[in-house]
Enzyme design. Sequence first.
Site, PDB file in Angstrom:
ATOM      1  N   ASP A 228       0.838  -1.213   0.000  1.00 13.91           N
ATOM      2  CA  ASP A 228       0.000   0.000   0.000  1.00 13.91           C
ATOM      3  C   ASP A 228       0.866   1.253   0.000  1.00 13.91           C
ATOM      4  OD1 ASP A 228      -2.431  -1.234  -0.127  1.00 13.91           O
ATOM      5  OD2 ASP A 228      -2.869  -1.093   2.019  1.00 13.91           O
ATOM      6  N   GLU A 352       3.675  -5.151  -8.304  1.00 20.03           N
ATOM      7  CA  GLU A 352       3.030  -4.552  -7.116  1.00 20.03           C
ATOM      8  C   GLU A 352       1.520  -4.407  -7.315  1.00 20.03           C
ATOM      9  OE1 GLU A 352       5.137  -1.430  -5.014  1.00 20.03           O
ATOM     10  OE2 GLU A 352       6.984  -2.157  -5.933  1.00 20.03           O
ATOM     11  N   GLY A 353       0.948  -5.405  -7.984  1.00 15.98           N
ATOM     12  CA  GLY A 353      -0.498  -5.415  -8.224  1.00 15.98           C
ATOM     13  C   GLY A 353      -0.800  -4.918  -9.617  1.00 15.98           C
ATOM     14  N   THR A 354      -1.429  -5.781 -10.425  1.00  9.28           N
ATOM     15  CA  THR A 354      -1.729  -5.411 -11.817  1.00  9.28           C
ATOM     16  C   THR A 354      -2.785  -4.296 -11.846  1.00  9.28           C
ATOM     17  OG1 THR A 354      -3.537  -6.995 -11.949  1.00  9.28           O
ATOM     18  CG2 THR A 354      -1.351  -7.809 -12.572  1.00  9.28           C
TER      19      THR A 354
END
Length: 368
Positions: A228, A352-354
């Site tokens: 995050d 880090e997250g698509t």
Amino acid sequence: MSSFLEHRHLELRTEAKAFGAGAEAEHDPVKLVRGLGAAGLLRACVPSEFGGLRERIEVRDLVVARAALGYHSSLVDTMFAMQGLGSYPVTLAGSAAQRRALLPRVVSGEAICAFAITEPEAGSDVSGVKTRASRDGAGWVLDGEKCFISNAGLATDYVVFARTSDDKHRGLSAFLITADNPGLSVTPTELIAPHPIGTVHLRGARVQADALVGEEGGGFALAMSTLDLFRTTVGAAALGMAARARDEAIARVKSRHQFGKPLAEFQLTQVAIAEMHVDVSAATLLVLSAAHKIDLTGQPAAIDAAMAKLFATEAAQRVIDRAVQLFGGAGVVAGCVVERLYREVRALRIYEGTSEIQKLVIARSLLR
Ligand SMILES: Cc1cc2nc3c(=O)[nH]c(=O)nc-3n(C[C@H](O)[C@H](O)[C@H](O)COP(=O)(O)OP(=O)(O)OC[C@H]3O[C@@H](n4cnc5c(N)ncnc54)[C@H](O)[C@@H]3O)c2cc1C
């Protein structure tokens, strides 16, 4: 832009710009980390108690540095970012001894960090991690495989997320493992653009009890808090790359003549340049607003970080693609700056997250 930033962030940006400009031709990632350390830039990645810049890490420092470094070289940006991402679980949840042993070495560039969560069967779905940490007397023994691990093979210190029980989320724990562990080996992976990365094999990797980072079972929450915080900074790297592509395109269309005049005089070219600039500016605002909010509240705001990462990385892809188009054939010649950016930007919409996962985060937050 500056209303989100204070003088101290602008000073850091100036330093990062100067370092980035000098690092464009350096392709040795270890030299880049050491150089970043010597220049004092890695202080942004660690709290002041351990040699860092501020009492608490400020996301605005990370974003100005990543945008400035990414403008010049995505490799130097990656090496900077990994020092922060790879050490953040220790900053956040490590014991006093772990912090003292690792963080000052992160600042100097002597330690090189890696953050190992992804596995062949656990990508977007982190809860699918199968790597197991089993109790071994007072310590632990780890077995499993981590793929797409940035800095694999270069890192001195790996934060590895492993399963300590079968509970989907509460069953994950984080461990700090040094590269000299006899149970750890690495197979490099080659990507479309330079990025030190590989698969980390853990075969009977024994560690002492004090290798656990944070609480047993706290690994999932620790990984999410880390991501995050750092997601916003991926957006910053993307906007640095997009700004470079915009600037390269502006210079090119002013100097390149066709049909008896510079390309810049054609309205279709002007539309492209205008839209590129709007994309860069909008991405800048989302990134700075997210960073500012996180710094002010001290809380990673998942929706803001997701919006910043999603928009900035997608926008950078559009801007860089347009820059290649404005360059014509010269834009796809190996070695041309926009050709390099075209290859380098692609991974940012995945790691880090698509982009799809960012949309799910945003929607879930709104529908909650
Ligand atoms: C350059 C690079 C560096 C990396 N560095 C690291 C690192 O240092 N440490 C680390 O642990 N990992 C790292 N990764 C791994 C990265 O985090 C994963 O690649 C990423 O999370 C996606 O996982 P995946 O590749 O398994 O894709 P998958 O999860 O298999 O996804 C494939 C596609 O399906 C889509 N998808 C998946 N789930 C859903 C859903 N619920 N709804 C809609 N669409 C969905 C995805 O968006 C994607 O388009 C890195 C990857 C790259 C490319």
